[in-house]
Design a protein around this motif. Structure first.
Motif, PDB file in Angstrom:
ATOM      1  N   ALA A  76       7.815  10.510  -1.160  1.00  0.00           N
ATOM      2  CA  ALA A  76       6.810   9.832  -2.047  1.00  0.00           C
ATOM      3  C   ALA A  76       7.014   8.680  -2.241  1.00  0.00           C
ATOM      4  O   ALA A  76       5.583   8.244  -3.005  1.00  0.00           O
ATOM      5  CB  ALA A  76       6.730  11.001  -3.474  1.00  0.00           C
ATOM      6  N   ASN A  77       7.543   8.051  -2.198  1.00  0.00           N
ATOM      7  CA  ASN A  77       7.781   6.489  -2.589  1.00  0.00           C
ATOM      8  C   ASN A  77       6.953   5.425  -2.011  1.00  0.00           C
ATOM      9  O   ASN A  77       7.102   4.217  -2.179  1.00  0.00           O
ATOM     10  CB  ASN A  77       9.234   6.219  -3.527  1.00  0.00           C
ATOM     11  CG  ASN A  77       9.769   7.424  -4.166  1.00  0.00           C
ATOM     12  OD1 ASN A  77       8.547   7.666  -5.623  1.00  0.00           O
ATOM     13  ND2 ASN A  77      10.839   7.286  -4.755  1.00  0.00           N
ATOM     14  N   VAL A  78       6.074   5.804  -0.601  1.00  0.00           N
ATOM     15  CA  VAL A  78       6.347   4.497   0.355  1.00  0.00           C
ATOM     16  C   VAL A  78       4.216   4.270  -0.520  1.00  0.00           C
ATOM     17  O   VAL A  78       3.943   4.896  -1.698  1.00  0.00           O
ATOM     18  CB  VAL A  78       6.290   5.638   1.935  1.00  0.00           C
ATOM     19  CG1 VAL A  78       7.106   6.090   1.857  1.00  0.00           C
ATOM     20  CG2 VAL A  78       4.783   6.169   1.108  1.00  0.00           C
ATOM     21  N   TYR A  79       4.049   3.097   0.182  1.00  0.00           N
ATOM     22  CA  TYR A  79       3.234   2.684   0.041  1.00  0.00           C
ATOM     23  C   TYR A  79       1.389   3.582   0.233  1.00  0.00           C
ATOM     24  O   TYR A  79       2.157   3.937   1.339  1.00  0.00           O
ATOM     25  CB  TYR A  79       2.699   1.633   0.258  1.00  0.00           C
ATOM     26  CG  TYR A  79       3.472   0.190  -0.302  1.00  0.00           C
ATOM     27  CD1 TYR A  79       3.307  -0.770  -0.968  1.00  0.00           C
ATOM     28  CD2 TYR A  79       5.063  -0.085   0.002  1.00  0.00           C
ATOM     29  CE1 TYR A  79       3.845  -1.408  -1.700  1.00  0.00           C
ATOM     30  CE2 TYR A  79       5.293  -1.052  -1.016  1.00  0.00           C
ATOM     31  CZ  TYR A  79       5.246  -1.888  -1.646  1.00  0.00           C
ATOM     32  OH  TYR A  79       5.883  -2.261  -2.071  1.00  0.00           O
ATOM     33  N   THR A  80       0.691   4.015  -0.492  1.00  0.00           N
ATOM     34  CA  THR A  80      -0.509   4.733   0.169  1.00  0.00           C
ATOM     35  C   THR A  80      -1.107   4.058   1.187  1.00  0.00           C
ATOM     36  O   THR A  80      -1.395   5.290   1.548  1.00  0.00           O
ATOM     37  CB  THR A  80      -0.787   5.228  -1.645  1.00  0.00           C
ATOM     38  OG1 THR A  80      -1.774   3.972  -1.861  1.00  0.00           O
ATOM     39  CG2 THR A  80       0.187   5.998  -2.814  1.00  0.00           C
ATOM     40  N   GLY A  81      -1.640   3.350   1.494  1.00  0.00           N
ATOM     41  CA  GLY A  81      -2.389   2.286   2.044  1.00  0.00           C
ATOM     42  C   GLY A  81      -1.431   2.690   3.522  1.00  0.00           C
ATOM     43  O   GLY A  81      -2.761   3.114   4.855  1.00  0.00           O
ATOM     44  N   GLY A  82       0.002   2.474   3.470  1.00  0.00           N
ATOM     45  CA  GLY A  82       0.230   2.572   5.000  1.00  0.00           C
ATOM     46  C   GLY A  82       0.145   4.771   5.665  1.00  0.00           C
ATOM     47  O   GLY A  82      -0.039   4.954   6.203  1.00  0.00           O
ATOM     48  N   THR A  83       0.551   5.766   4.557  1.00  0.00           N
ATOM     49  CA  THR A  83       0.302   6.808   4.726  1.00  0.00           C
ATOM     50  C   THR A  83      -1.188   7.824   5.024  1.00  0.00           C
ATOM     51  O   THR A  83      -0.977   8.121   6.026  1.00  0.00           O
ATOM     52  CB  THR A  83       0.575   7.416   2.937  1.00  0.00           C
ATOM     53  OG1 THR A  83       2.194   7.289   2.881  1.00  0.00           O
ATOM     54  CG2 THR A  83       0.554   9.534   3.169  1.00  0.00           C
ATOM     55  N   ARG A  84      -1.833   6.512   3.902  1.00  0.00           N
ATOM     56  CA  ARG A  84      -3.525   6.667   5.437  1.00  0.00           C
ATOM     57  C   ARG A  84      -3.454   6.768   6.187  1.00  0.00           C
ATOM     58  O   ARG A  84      -4.229   7.401   6.840  1.00  0.00           O
ATOM     59  CB  ARG A  84      -4.526   6.264   3.621  1.00  0.00           C
ATOM     60  CG  ARG A  84      -4.648   6.972   2.747  1.00  0.00           C
ATOM     61  CD  ARG A  84      -5.453   6.610   1.565  1.00  0.00           C
ATOM     62  NE  ARG A  84      -6.000   5.127   1.420  1.00  0.00           N
ATOM     63  CZ  ARG A  84      -5.481   4.693   0.429  1.00  0.00           C
ATOM     64  NH1 ARG A  84      -4.740   5.760  -0.490  1.00  0.00           N
ATOM     65  NH2 ARG A  84      -4.958   3.727   0.090  1.00  0.00           N
ATOM     66  N   LEU A  85      -3.283   5.436   6.521  1.00  0.00           N
ATOM     67  CA  LEU A  85      -3.595   4.761   7.754  1.00  0.00           C
ATOM     68  C   LEU A  85      -2.952   6.079   8.764  1.00  0.00           C
ATOM     69  O   LEU A  85      -2.961   6.223   9.769  1.00  0.00           O
ATOM     70  CB  LEU A  85      -2.123   4.040   8.187  1.00  0.00           C
ATOM     71  CG  LEU A  85      -3.304   3.223   9.098  1.00  0.00           C
ATOM     72  CD1 LEU A  85      -4.602   3.863   9.411  1.00  0.00           C
ATOM     73  CD2 LEU A  85      -2.825   1.470   9.434  1.00  0.00           C
TER      74      LEU A  85
END
Length: 89
Positions: A76-85
């Motif tokens: 859960a602690n990753v940057y959300t922009g990367g997860t969205r991509l």
């Protein structure tokens, strides 16, 4: 366009800004502190060469294509922009 994972280790002279600015201007998004995702029409080798020119000779850069069928998982602690991509792949 292919999706690439870009990771780097900067060692002695840690000048991050040129690398970060290049990744941001190319549309890259951060997933972890030194792990970015970038869509590009260039090959991994060309991207590596372009980014490697921005760091010192004792630093390391890795560029790996992320295929559409790639399995992935994050905390859960990753940057959300990367997860969205990743979710759009």
């Amino acid at each position: 366009m292919a999706l690439f994972a870009v990771s780097y280790d900067l060692h002695n002279n840690r000048q991050y800004e040129p690398l970060w600015n290049a990744l941001k201007s190319a549309g890259g998004v951060r997933l972890l502190e030194s792990f970015w995702l970038l869509s590009s029409t260039h090959s991994a080798a060309i991207l590596r060469n372009l980014l490697n020119a921005l760091v010192d000779s004792d630093d390391a850069v890795a560029v790996i294509e992320v295929t559409p069928a790639a399995d992935w998982a994050t905390t859960a602690n990753v940057y959300t922009g990367g997860t969205r991509l990743l979710q759009t792949r």
